[in-house]
Design a protein around this motif. Sequence first.
Motif, PDB file in Angstrom:
ATOM      1  N   GLN A   1      -4.254   5.705  -3.789  1.00 41.45           N
ATOM      2  CA  GLN A   1      -3.254   6.471  -4.258  1.00 41.45           C
ATOM      3  C   GLN A   1      -3.016   5.852  -5.936  1.00 41.45           C
ATOM      4  O   GLN A   1      -3.302   4.476  -5.927  1.00 41.45           O
ATOM      5  CB  GLN A   1      -2.295   6.388  -3.587  1.00 41.45           C
ATOM      6  CG  GLN A   1      -2.356   7.117  -2.489  1.00 41.45           C
ATOM      7  CD  GLN A   1      -0.973   7.141  -1.526  1.00 41.45           C
ATOM      8  OE1 GLN A   1       0.286   6.947  -2.048  1.00 41.45           O
ATOM      9  NE2 GLN A   1      -0.923   7.362  -0.366  1.00 41.45           N
ATOM     10  N   ASP A   2      -2.511   6.642  -6.841  1.00 44.07           N
ATOM     11  CA  ASP A   2      -1.845   6.161  -8.107  1.00 44.07           C
ATOM     12  C   ASP A   2      -0.254   6.010  -7.773  1.00 44.07           C
ATOM     13  O   ASP A   2       0.105   6.960  -7.480  1.00 44.07           O
ATOM     14  CB  ASP A   2      -2.258   6.892  -9.312  1.00 44.07           C
ATOM     15  CG  ASP A   2      -1.409   6.521 -10.321  1.00 44.07           C
ATOM     16  OD1 ASP A   2      -1.098   5.165 -10.496  1.00 44.07           O
ATOM     17  OD2 ASP A   2      -1.090   7.233 -11.276  1.00 44.07           O
TER      18      ASP A   2
ATOM     19  N   PRO B   1      -5.682   7.978  -8.262  1.00 45.98           N
ATOM     20  CA  PRO B   1      -5.839   6.954  -9.573  1.00 45.98           C
ATOM     21  C   PRO B   1      -6.863   7.341 -10.533  1.00 45.98           C
ATOM     22  O   PRO B   1      -7.766   7.915 -10.141  1.00 45.98           O
ATOM     23  CB  PRO B   1      -6.364   5.419  -8.640  1.00 45.98           C
ATOM     24  CG  PRO B   1      -6.812   6.136  -7.294  1.00 45.98           C
ATOM     25  CD  PRO B   1      -6.233   7.425  -7.069  1.00 45.98           C
TER      26      PRO B   1
ATOM     27  N   ASN C   1      -3.275   5.268 -16.205  1.00 37.19           N
ATOM     28  CA  ASN C   1      -4.220   4.935 -14.946  1.00 37.19           C
ATOM     29  C   ASN C   1      -3.939   5.901 -13.966  1.00 37.19           C
ATOM     30  O   ASN C   1      -3.670   5.340 -12.736  1.00 37.19           O
ATOM     31  CB  ASN C   1      -4.287   3.602 -14.838  1.00 37.19           C
ATOM     32  CG  ASN C   1      -5.424   3.244 -13.884  1.00 37.19           C
ATOM     33  OD1 ASN C   1      -6.388   3.865 -13.821  1.00 37.19           O
ATOM     34  ND2 ASN C   1      -5.443   1.929 -13.510  1.00 37.19           N
TER      35      ASN C   1
ATOM     36  N   CYS D   1     -12.824  -2.953  -3.466  1.00 35.81           N
ATOM     37  CA  CYS D   1     -11.526  -2.094  -3.186  1.00 35.81           C
ATOM     38  C   CYS D   1     -11.672  -0.661  -3.298  1.00 35.81           C
ATOM     39  O   CYS D   1     -12.305  -0.271  -4.826  1.00 35.81           O
ATOM     40  CB  CYS D   1     -10.190  -2.703  -3.645  1.00 35.81           C
ATOM     41  SG  CYS D   1      -9.987  -4.377  -3.026  1.00 35.81           S
ATOM     42  N   CYS D   2     -11.135   0.212  -2.577  1.00 32.70           N
ATOM     43  CA  CYS D   2     -11.020   1.704  -2.841  1.00 32.70           C
ATOM     44  C   CYS D   2      -9.603   1.853  -3.143  1.00 32.70           C
ATOM     45  O   CYS D   2      -8.894   1.617  -2.142  1.00 32.70           O
ATOM     46  CB  CYS D   2     -11.621   2.649  -1.969  1.00 32.70           C
ATOM     47  SG  CYS D   2     -13.253   2.414  -1.725  1.00 32.70           S
ATOM     48  N   PHE D   3      -9.359   2.578  -4.280  1.00 27.72           N
ATOM     49  CA  PHE D   3      -7.957   2.651  -4.629  1.00 27.72           C
ATOM     50  C   PHE D   3      -7.605   4.178  -4.072  1.00 27.72           C
ATOM     51  O   PHE D   3      -8.119   5.068  -4.688  1.00 27.72           O
ATOM     52  CB  PHE D   3      -7.555   2.611  -6.066  1.00 27.72           C
ATOM     53  CG  PHE D   3      -7.886   1.269  -6.546  1.00 27.72           C
ATOM     54  CD1 PHE D   3      -6.935   0.137  -6.290  1.00 27.72           C
ATOM     55  CD2 PHE D   3      -8.817   0.809  -7.188  1.00 27.72           C
ATOM     56  CE1 PHE D   3      -7.287  -1.296  -6.802  1.00 27.72           C
ATOM     57  CE2 PHE D   3      -9.236  -0.209  -7.619  1.00 27.72           C
ATOM     58  CZ  PHE D   3      -8.450  -1.422  -7.332  1.00 27.72           C
TER      59      PHE D   3
ATOM     60  N   ASP E   1      -8.819   4.617 -12.098  1.00 28.83           N
ATOM     61  CA  ASP E   1      -9.858   3.688 -11.849  1.00 28.83           C
ATOM     62  C   ASP E   1     -10.436   3.676 -10.277  1.00 28.83           C
ATOM     63  O   ASP E   1      -9.438   3.749  -9.479  1.00 28.83           O
ATOM     64  CB  ASP E   1      -9.493   2.524 -12.247  1.00 28.83           C
ATOM     65  CG  ASP E   1      -9.410   2.389 -13.858  1.00 28.83           C
ATOM     66  OD1 ASP E   1      -9.973   3.100 -14.573  1.00 28.83           O
ATOM     67  OD2 ASP E   1      -8.714   1.290 -14.411  1.00 28.83           O
ATOM     68  N   ASN E   2     -11.683   3.290 -10.003  1.00 34.03           N
ATOM     69  CA  ASN E   2     -12.047   3.501  -8.814  1.00 34.03           C
ATOM     70  C   ASN E   2     -13.471   2.635  -8.899  1.00 34.03           C
ATOM     71  O   ASN E   2     -14.069   2.730  -9.826  1.00 34.03           O
ATOM     72  CB  ASN E   2     -11.956   4.746  -8.075  1.00 34.03           C
ATOM     73  CG  ASN E   2     -11.391   4.189  -6.604  1.00 34.03           C
ATOM     74  OD1 ASN E   2     -11.698   3.386  -5.759  1.00 34.03           O
ATOM     75  ND2 ASN E   2     -10.605   5.336  -5.961  1.00 34.03           N
TER      76      ASN E   2
ATOM     77  N   ASN F   1       0.738  -1.223   0.223  1.00 39.31           N
ATOM     78  CA  ASN F   1      -0.042   0.009   0.109  1.00 39.31           C
ATOM     79  C   ASN F   1       0.754   1.261  -0.101  1.00 39.31           C
ATOM     80  O   ASN F   1       0.345   2.270  -0.345  1.00 39.31           O
ATOM     81  CB  ASN F   1      -0.908   0.093   1.093  1.00 39.31           C
ATOM     82  CG  ASN F   1      -2.342  -0.812   0.898  1.00 39.31           C
ATOM     83  OD1 ASN F   1      -2.919  -0.525  -0.103  1.00 39.31           O
ATOM     84  ND2 ASN F   1      -2.515  -1.627   1.956  1.00 39.31           N
TER      85      ASN F   1
ATOM     86  N   CYS G   1     -17.367   4.777  -2.915  1.00 32.47           N
ATOM     87  CA  CYS G   1     -16.455   4.220  -1.816  1.00 32.47           C
ATOM     88  C   CYS G   1     -16.656   4.871  -0.435  1.00 32.47           C
ATOM     89  O   CYS G   1     -16.771   5.905  -0.301  1.00 32.47           O
ATOM     90  CB  CYS G   1     -14.835   4.734  -2.064  1.00 32.47           C
ATOM     91  SG  CYS G   1     -14.113   3.769  -3.373  1.00 32.47           S
TER      92      CYS G   1
END
Length: 236
Positions: free
Chosen positions: A193-194, A217, A201, A189-191, A219-220, A123, A224
């Motif tokens: 950070q990129d 990011p 992306n 899942c919640c993203f 995509d998400n 992470n 969330c």
Amino acid sequence: MPSNMNRNTLALLVVQVSSLLISTHAACEAECTTKDATNDFSFQYTGRCTPGTFTSKITNTATHACLVCLYNEDNGTTLTSINDVVRALCEVAYASDVFPYTDIARKGAQFDNEYYSGGGEWNYEIETASGEDILAYDASRVDDIYYYEAQRKVIEFPENIESFNPFNRENSFNGIQDLDGCDLNAAFCCFAQDRQAGDNNGNCATPYEYNCIDKDPADNTNICYIDHARSGNSGF
């Protein structure tokens, strides 16, 4: 009904006709006009093990009737729909071919729990200018599992992950029933950070030390929700 499951082909493998009693075979001779009910036979096709895929590949309705009869005689059921029979077969087939969740990372329960609580190296790791800490390499096993296992197997639901907290009416703590579990047993899942530049992306860019800190990011999930009181690290 023997069959094969590999990376390119998924065919039913549950009903072993050879294991049925001769009396069972004889009971279905009237229905089995396209198949010899007293001999073994198999179905093989390319595609997912689903009723829709099966009926699109195996189109003969007489063959469907034969399979329904054999299944009912073998299992003591009274199903009438080929879709119901194939669904039951596929559920057993997939259940017998489950990939253990702990084998994805192979880093142990503590690592898995920490990751889904928002912590751990997977992470926080960001590549350095000198080429160290490359997440695509360090977590490359995830891609391997996706391509070589998840495409043809069911991934075991990780009930040991505390963040998922699957609902179980038998769970209790000090005599108090756990009513706070997820009764849908679903997870997303919640993203946050990129951390990978150049993948189209998100807005992480090189050099990483300057242009890939707290980047967003692309995509998400559509929605969330994080309860920070219960999962203090997940928002980072």
